[in-house]
Design an enzyme around this catalytic site. Structure first.
Site, short mmCIF file in Angstrom:
data_model
loop_
_atom_site.label_atom_id
_atom_site.label_comp_id
_atom_site.label_asym_id
_atom_site.label_seq_id
_atom_site.Cartn_x
_atom_site.Cartn_y
_atom_site.Cartn_z
N CYS A 11 25.60 -15.75 -15.59
CA CYS A 11 26.45 -15.06 -16.55
C CYS A 11 25.78 -15.16 -17.93
CB CYS A 11 27.88 -15.57 -16.55
SG CYS A 11 28.12 -17.22 -17.17
N CYS A 83 29.09 -11.30 -14.72
CA CYS A 83 29.59 -10.49 -15.83
C CYS A 83 28.68 -9.29 -16.00
CB CYS A 83 29.68 -11.30 -17.12
SG CYS A 83 28.10 -11.82 -17.80
N CYS A 90 19.90 -9.16 -16.98
CA CYS A 90 19.22 -10.16 -16.15
C CYS A 90 17.80 -9.68 -15.86
CB CYS A 90 19.97 -10.35 -14.84
SG CYS A 90 19.16 -11.47 -13.69
#
Length: 134
Positions: A11, A83, A90
């Protein structure tokens, strides 16, 4: 001989959701999975996340808030973003790494009941995953 798979929960700040997911993962998956969590940034473990997990008798006081480790990311069997921000930013994962998104609301800065709700939702999802693989 231990031949566990690796699951990596991500996250934004590795403060609430991914900390809870790591704890639930260790609770439900540890016999078959190495369980880790990290964030795009490391914001420290949120005290309310610790308190929420203590309510269900899971102690996360020794968990650390970490930024994404490329070695774990690139060798994980499953990367789970928790999230939309982490899902969007990412780092890319190699084709052999299965990456899924399980979106949960961020309880940080919200009412105590939000921490409890998100904790329970994450726990239920990981328990279901442990039973069904989904």
């Amino acid at each position: 001989m231990e031949n566990k798979k690796t699951i990596y929960f991500l996250c934004t700040g590795n403060s609430c959701r991914s900390q809870m997911a790591e704890a639930w993962g260790k609770q439900f998956l540890e016999d078959k999975w190495n369980v880790y969590s990290a964030g795009i940034e490391a914001h420290g473990v949120n005290p309310n996340a610790i308190k929420a997990m203590n309510e269900v008798n899971i102690d996360i006081t020794n968990q650390t808030s970490d930024i994404i480790d490329a070695t774990i990311l690139n060798s994980a069997d499953l990367v789970v973003t928790l999230c939309s921000h982490a899902d969007a930013v990412c780092p890319s994962t190699p084709p052999h790494v299965n990456r899924v998104h399980w979106g949960f609301d961020d309880p940080a800065g919200k009412e105590w009941s939000e921490f409890q709700r998100v904790r329970d939702e994450i726990g239920e999802h990981i328990k279901r995953f442990s039973e069904t693989g989904e």
